[in-house]
Design an enzyme around this catalytic site. Structure first.
Site, PDB file in Angstrom:
ATOM      1  N   GLY A  76       0.814  -1.216   0.000  1.00  0.00           N
ATOM      2  CA  GLY A  76       0.000   0.000   0.000  1.00  0.00           C
ATOM      3  C   GLY A  76       0.846   1.263   0.000  1.00  0.00           C
TER       4      GLY A  76
ATOM      5  CB  ILE B  21       1.752   4.424   4.680  1.00  0.00           C
ATOM      6  CG1 ILE B  21       0.848   5.636   4.414  1.00  0.00           C
ATOM      7  CG2 ILE B  21       2.760   4.740   5.778  1.00  0.00           C
ATOM      8  CD1 ILE B  21      -0.076   5.993   5.560  1.00  0.00           C
TER       9      ILE B  21
ATOM     10  CG  ASN C 159      -6.929   0.461  -1.765  1.00  0.00           C
ATOM     11  OD1 ASN C 159      -7.546   0.714  -2.807  1.00  0.00           O
ATOM     12  ND2 ASN C 159      -6.537   1.405  -0.928  1.00  0.00           N
TER      13      ASN C 159
ATOM     14  CG  ASP D 219      -8.346 -11.373   4.006  1.00  0.00           C
ATOM     15  OD1 ASP D 219      -8.001 -10.947   5.128  1.00  0.00           O
ATOM     16  OD2 ASP D 219      -9.414 -11.063   3.463  1.00  0.00           O
TER      17      ASP D 219
ATOM     18  CB  SER E  13      -6.281   7.340  11.626  1.00  0.00           C
ATOM     19  OG  SER E  13      -6.867   8.450  11.011  1.00  0.00           O
TER      20      SER E  13
ATOM     21  CE1 TYR F   6      -9.210   3.739   8.321  1.00  0.00           C
ATOM     22  CE2 TYR F   6      -9.449   6.042   8.998  1.00  0.00           C
ATOM     23  CZ  TYR F   6      -8.648   4.957   8.680  1.00  0.00           C
ATOM     24  OH  TYR F   6      -7.286   5.090   8.737  1.00  0.00           O
TER      25      TYR F   6
ATOM     26  CE  LYS G  74      -6.802   2.041  10.680  1.00  0.00           C
ATOM     27  NZ  LYS G  74      -5.677   1.150  10.457  1.00  0.00           N
TER      28      LYS G  74
ATOM     29  CE1 TYR H 174       1.174   5.804  10.958  1.00  0.00           C
ATOM     30  CE2 TYR H 174      -0.215   5.368   9.073  1.00  0.00           C
ATOM     31  CZ  TYR H 174       0.680   4.943  10.012  1.00  0.00           C
ATOM     32  OH  TYR H 174       1.096   3.638   9.979  1.00  0.00           O
TER      33      TYR H 174
ATOM     34  NE  ARG I 260     -14.217  15.478   2.629  1.00  0.00           N
ATOM     35  CZ  ARG I 260     -13.002  14.963   2.426  1.00  0.00           C
ATOM     36  NH1 ARG I 260     -12.744  14.313   1.298  1.00  0.00           N
ATOM     37  NH2 ARG I 260     -12.046  15.115   3.319  1.00  0.00           N
TER      38      ARG I 260
ATOM     39  N   GLY J 104     -18.780  16.187   7.567  1.00  0.00           N
ATOM     40  CA  GLY J 104     -17.833  15.465   8.433  1.00  0.00           C
ATOM     41  C   GLY J 104     -16.475  16.125   8.557  1.00  0.00           C
TER      42      GLY J 104
END
Ligand code: NAD
Ligand code: WQD
Length: 342
Positions: free
Chosen positions: A8, A10, A33, A57, A123, A147, A151, A175, A288, A290
C-alpha cells in the site's frame, strides 16, 4: 520484520526505509487496494529486494501461521486495513471485519509464535470533531465514523492484549495527513477510482486526468476560509515507523505522527504552483460533511521520547508527489513513462 499491507501507499514507502536500514522485510498483502507491480518498485527504490511476498488476506489464520513458520519474524508493522471514511459509512460491517478481525488474528498469531513487537497504523481521525489545536495524544478519542472507530477499537484491543501479555510491546502511530512520494518517483500514492483525498486528486488534475479541484468549503474559521490540515511527507511517516520500532517501550503507547504545521487547501494549491510551476484550476464548492476546520498535530511526544522530528517540508511533499505523478500518469499498472530512466 513482517509488514502487513506492505504494497500500500504508506507500507511500500516504509518497506524501502526498512530495507535501506538493513532490515529483512516480509510482506503480506492481498492487493485489495494496491498493485503487485509495487513490489518490484520497492526492490528497485531500495536497491535490494524484500525477503518474501505472501499474497493473501490477513484474516486467514492458516496463511498467517505459515508466514510466521516460514520466516524468523522479530517484529510486525501492521498497515493492512480499509481506509476510506465515506465507504466505511456505507459498509460498516466490512470495515469492522477487515480492520478489527485482521488485527486480532495477527495478535493471536504473534503471541503463538513469541513475537513481541508491534507497530500499529492508527489515525488522527480518532480525535473526531475537535476544535483543539494542536492535538496532543491526551486529547480524548471521539471517532465519528466506522473507519475511525475501527482504528480506535484496534488501539484498545492492542492495549488490552499488552495488559494481559506483558511480553507484548506495541505502539500505535496516529498519522495526520500523509502525502508525497519516494524521491525516485518509483513509489507514490495511486488510489483506485476517484481519489478521496486532496493530494492525489490535485495530482490527477495537474496531469490532466480531471478538470478541476473542488475545494470543499470556503467559509471555515481559518485564515483563508478553507480547511487546514497537518500534511506529513510519507517518507517521514516511514522514518517514524523505523524509529518507533527502535524505541519501543514496554506495554502499549500512542504517538502522533505529524509536523505541527497547518496548511489550508488553497495553501496546498499555492505550494504546488510555487514548487512545480503548475496552476491547479480550483473552485470553492460547499463543505464536505464530516470535515473539521483544523487538524494539526502536537508532535512534542515523539520529539521528547525519541528525539524525532519530521525533516521534509511542504515543498518536498508536493515536488515528490508531482514527480511520481509525472512518471506514472496512470498509476502503477500502466507503468512508468518511457524515457524516465527508471
Ligand atoms: P493503502 O490502502 O494504500 O494500503 C493498505 C494495504 O493493505 C493495501 O496494499 C491493501 O491491499 C492491503 N490490505 C487491505 N486489507 C487487507 C487484508 N485483509 N489482508 C491483506 N492485505 C490487506 O492505505 P495506506 O494509505 O497505505 O494506509 C496504511 C494504513 O495507515 C492503514 O491502516 C490506514 O488506515 C492507516 N492510515 C492511513 C492514512 C492515510 O491518509 N493514508 C492516515 C492515517 C492512517
Ligand atoms: C483534506 C482537506 C477536505 C478532497 C483523511 C481521513 C483521515 C486520514 C487522513 C486515514 C479537507 C479537502 C479534499 C478534495 C478538498 N486517513 N478536500 N477537495 O479528510 O483531512 O483526512 O485522510 O486515516 O481519516 O479522513 O483528508 O485529503 O480527504 O482532505 O477540498 O477533492 O482537503 O475538505 O479539508 P482528511 P483529505
Amino acid at each position: 520484520m513482517l509488514v502487513t499491507g506492505g504494497a500500500g501507499f504508506i507500507g511500500s514507502h516504509t518497506c524501502v526505509e526498512l530495507l535501506a536500514h538493513g532490515h529483512a522485510v516480509v510482506v503480506v498483502d492481498d492487493f485489495s487496494n494496491s498493485s503487485p507491480a509495487v513490489i518490484d518498485r520497492i526492490d528497485k527504490a531500495a536497491g535490494r529486494p524484500i525477503t518474501a511476498l505472501h499474497e493473501g488476506d490477513l484474516r486467514d489464520s492458516s496463511l498467517l501461521r505459515s508466514v510466521f513458520e516460514a520466516h524468523p519474524i522479530d517484529a510486525v508493522i501492521h498497515f493492512a486495513a480499509k481506509k476510506a471514511v465515506g465507504e466505511s459509512v456505507e459498509l460498516p460491517l466490512e470495515y469492522y471485519d477487515v480492520n478489527v478481525s485482521a488485527t486480532t488474528s495477527l495478535l493471536r498469531t504473534m503471541l503463538a509464535h513469541g513475537v513481541r513487537e508491534l507497530v500499529f497504523s492508527s489515525s488522527c481521525s480518532i480525535y473526531g470533531q475537535t476544535s483543539t489545536v494542536p492535538l496532543g495524544e491526551a486529547e480524548p478519542a471521539a471517532p465519528t465514523n466506522p473507519y475511525a472507530r475501527s482504528k480506535w477499537f484496534c488501539e484498545n484491543i492492542i492495549a488490552d492484549a499488552c495488559r494481559r501479555y506483558p511480553e507484548l510491546n506495541a505502539v500505535a502511530l496516529r498519522y495526520f495527513n500523509p502525502v508525497g512520494a519516494h524521491s525516485s518517483g518509483l513509489l507514490g500514492e495511486d488510489p483506485r477510482g476517484v481519489p478521496n483525498n486532496v493530494m492525489p486528486y490535485m495530482m490527477q488534475v495537474a496531469i490532466g486526468r480531471r478538470p478541476e479541484l473542488q475545494v470543499f468549503g470556503g467559509d471555515y474559521e481559518t485564515p483563508d476560509g478553507t480547511c487546514v490540515r497537518d500534511y506529513i511527507h510519507v517518507m517521514d511517516v516511514a522514518d517514524g515507523h523505523r524509529v518507533a520500532l527502535s524505541q519501543l517501550e514496554p506495554g502499549f503507547s500512542v504517538f502522533n505522527l505529524g509536523t505541527g504545521v497547518g496548511t489550508s487547501v488553497l495553501g496546498l494549491v499555492a505550494a504546488f504552483r510555487e514548487a512545480c510551476g503548475v496552476e491547479i484550476p480550483a473552485r470553492v464548492v460547499s463543505r464536505r460533511p464530516g470535515d473539521v476546520a483544523m487538524l494539526i498535530a502536537d508532535p512534542a511526544r515523539a520529539a521528547s521520547a525519541w528525539g524525532w522530528r519530521t525533516t521534509r517540508d511542504l515543498h518536498a511533499m508536493v515536488r515528490d508527489a508531482w514527480e511520481f505523478q509525472r512518471l506514472n500518469p496512470y498509476g502503477y499498472e500502466a507503468g512508468l513513462v518511457v524515457g524516465s530512466g527508471q
